[in-house]
Design an enzyme around this catalytic site. Structure first.
Site, PDB file in Angstrom:
ATOM      1  N   PHE A 147       0.858  -1.190   0.000  1.00  0.00           N
ATOM      2  CA  PHE A 147       0.000   0.000   0.000  1.00  0.00           C
ATOM      3  C   PHE A 147       0.891   1.235   0.000  1.00  0.00           C
ATOM      4  O   PHE A 147       1.733   1.404   0.882  1.00  0.00           O
ATOM      5  CB  PHE A 147      -0.920   0.031   1.229  1.00  0.00           C
ATOM      6  CG  PHE A 147      -1.812   1.240   1.253  1.00  0.00           C
ATOM      7  CD1 PHE A 147      -2.993   1.253   0.526  1.00  0.00           C
ATOM      8  CD2 PHE A 147      -1.464   2.372   1.967  1.00  0.00           C
ATOM      9  CE1 PHE A 147      -3.816   2.379   0.521  1.00  0.00           C
ATOM     10  CE2 PHE A 147      -2.273   3.496   1.967  1.00  0.00           C
ATOM     11  CZ  PHE A 147      -3.457   3.495   1.247  1.00  0.00           C
ATOM     12  N   ASP A 231       9.329   3.124   1.260  1.00  0.00           N
ATOM     13  CA  ASP A 231       8.176   3.818   1.821  1.00  0.00           C
ATOM     14  C   ASP A 231       8.216   3.636   3.339  1.00  0.00           C
ATOM     15  O   ASP A 231       7.848   2.582   3.856  1.00  0.00           O
ATOM     16  CB  ASP A 231       6.897   3.238   1.219  1.00  0.00           C
ATOM     17  CG  ASP A 231       5.630   3.868   1.757  1.00  0.00           C
ATOM     18  OD1 ASP A 231       5.672   4.496   2.834  1.00  0.00           O
ATOM     19  OD2 ASP A 231       4.576   3.703   1.120  1.00  0.00           O
ATOM     20  N   LYS A 260       3.146  10.798   8.239  1.00  0.00           N
ATOM     21  CA  LYS A 260       2.527  10.341   9.486  1.00  0.00           C
ATOM     22  C   LYS A 260       3.224  10.867  10.737  1.00  0.00           C
ATOM     23  O   LYS A 260       3.033  12.007  11.118  1.00  0.00           O
ATOM     24  CB  LYS A 260       2.448   8.810   9.484  1.00  0.00           C
ATOM     25  CG  LYS A 260       1.399   8.233   8.531  1.00  0.00           C
ATOM     26  CD  LYS A 260       1.251   6.743   8.709  1.00  0.00           C
ATOM     27  CE  LYS A 260       0.215   6.129   7.766  1.00  0.00           C
ATOM     28  NZ  LYS A 260      -1.167   6.483   8.093  1.00  0.00           N
TER      29      LYS A 260
END
Length: 424
Positions: A147, A231, A260
């Site tokens: 993802f 990522d 985040k």
């Protein structure tokens, strides 16, 4: 806003009326947070062990976060990227230091993880562009079940066909591999521009890569001249017990993406490059109106400073080990294992009842989530201590018992939990 008299039926009605249905029904109406706790509109308190999906590194309303917002908002919030600001430059230098880029590293600021991954996608395309009449490198490799975001570019990197299907055709050029070193060796050649992957596949159920995978990926990409792009949006900012998860493997990538936890609740992301990859972008190839604004970079700087000052990386390692031991010690027949690293953990379940466990946990006053039907994801603030760990184990034990008891009832009555709920 609620005036204190809004019922669940009324705020759910308003949410369904006024918000797009992309996220489904909201699970609660939260009005306040402090530390590792949230309060809903009825005054009920919850222990938050999701932290906004690994976002609220310092918990809720941490003084360092609040003070940074107030001080910078009263000074300078936004001037556009025609200009630089002190907090922007300071955060770029800090990220280079924490990521170990050396002098050659560079930083591009975005407003989210998806935007950081869009920049990484473009970095890969720039690297793969034909030069001197050559064929270029048209292929980008990513992992099955990965993802990387929901924009059209990052969705093309996301190895989940069910997510892509409504939006086909995808941006071309991306191929998906099984997460094995053998598959990587078979796919990598001189036609590959980049390999993009998560060190731990968070949305797939907190799935670490196989032992030695990152080291092999670094060796193979370097051998074939491809970029290794990691990522680190969910795994960065100290969540796994190092600043970035790749540091556990002792490798140096060509680029990483972060978001985040670096903002602690303020929207910000970044692409961080190493070595020759830092020379690929040139004026006009990418940009963002709000990316790297003074307010966001000041807050992120304060959050990272607090993580560093409080040695929260060590706390992530300690509390992660404590939680893993405690979860496995519950003795629930529903729990078959616990995987992950630091304070990003996935609890493996024996049956596909993760949504029921999440609902039961919320009833007991605990916030966790289910990235799939057989996994509970735990990603609390990096500031948690013994009190929060003990409370979590008590509440999670109760939630598991509630679901286990319901499953026993199902077996006795022959009626599923869903059927009983529908009959109410």
């Amino acid at each position: 806003m609620t005036d204190g008299t809004m019922t669940q039926a009324s705020w759910l009605h308003d949410a369904r009326r006024d918000l797009l249905a992309n996220a489904g029904d909201r699970l609660a109406l939260f009005v306040r947070g402090e530390g590792a706790y949230l309060w809903d509109d009825t005054g009920k308190r919850y222990l938050d062990f999701l932290a906004g999906i690994a976002v609220n590194s310092l918990g809720h309303a941490h003084p360092a976060f609040v003070e940074a917002i107030a001080a910078q908002a009263a000074t300078l919030a936004h001037v556009s990227n025609y200009f630089a600001t002190p907090p922007q430059l300071a955060l770029a230098a800090r990220l280079k230091r924490l990521a170990g880029t050396g002098e050659s590293g560079r930083v591009y600021f975005s407003n989210s993880g998806a935007e950081a991954n869009e920049a990484a996608f473009k970095l890969a395309r720039l690297h793969g562009a034909p030069r001197d009449g050559g064929p270029g490198r048209p292929r980008i490799l990513a992992l099955t079940d990965a993802f990387h975001g929901r924009t059209m570019g990052t969705l093309a990197l996301t190895g989940k066909p069910w997510m892509q299907e409504p939006f086909l055709p995808m941006v071309p050029g991306v191929e998906f591999l099984d997460s094995t070193i053998d598959a990587l060796e078979a796919a990598l050649d001189d036609s590959v521009a980049a390999l993009i992957l998560e060190p731990i596949k968070g949305e797939a159920g907190v799935l670490p890569l196989p032992e030695g995978y990152l080291e092999a990926a670094r060796d193979l990409t370097r051998r074939h001249g491809a970029l290794l792009i990691l990522d680190e949006i969910q795994t960065g900012a100290g969540r796994t017990g190092e600043w970035f998860a790749f540091q556990h493997a002792g490798i140096t990538p060509d680029a990483i993406t972060v978001a985040k936890g670096i903002g602690g609740g303020f929207p910000i992301g970044a692409l961080i490059t190493y070595g020759d990859a830092s020379e690929l972008f040139y004026p006009g190839t990418h940009g963002s109106t709000f990316g790297g604004n003074a307010l966001g970079t000041a807050v992120a700087g304060a959050v990272l400073d607090e993580i560093e000052r409080g040695d929260l990386l060590a706390n992530a390692r300690t509390r992660g080990a404590q939680l893993r031991e405690g979860i496995l010690g519950i003795g629930s027949p529903l729990v078959t294992g616990c995987r992950g690293q630091g304070l990003l953990l996935g609890v493996a379940l024996a049956r596909p009842v993760a949504k029921a466990v999440v609902a039961a946990a919320q009833e007991h006053g605990l916030i966790v989530n289910a990235p799939n039907d057989e996994t509970i994801r735990i990603a609390p603030a990096l500031t948690i201590g013994d009190v929060e760990v003990d409370e979590f184990l008590s509440l999670f034990t109760a939630a598991l018992a509630t679901v286990a008891d319901a499953l026993m009832l199902d077996e006795v009555t022959g009626q599923s939990t869903d059927e009983r709920e529908a009959a109410r």
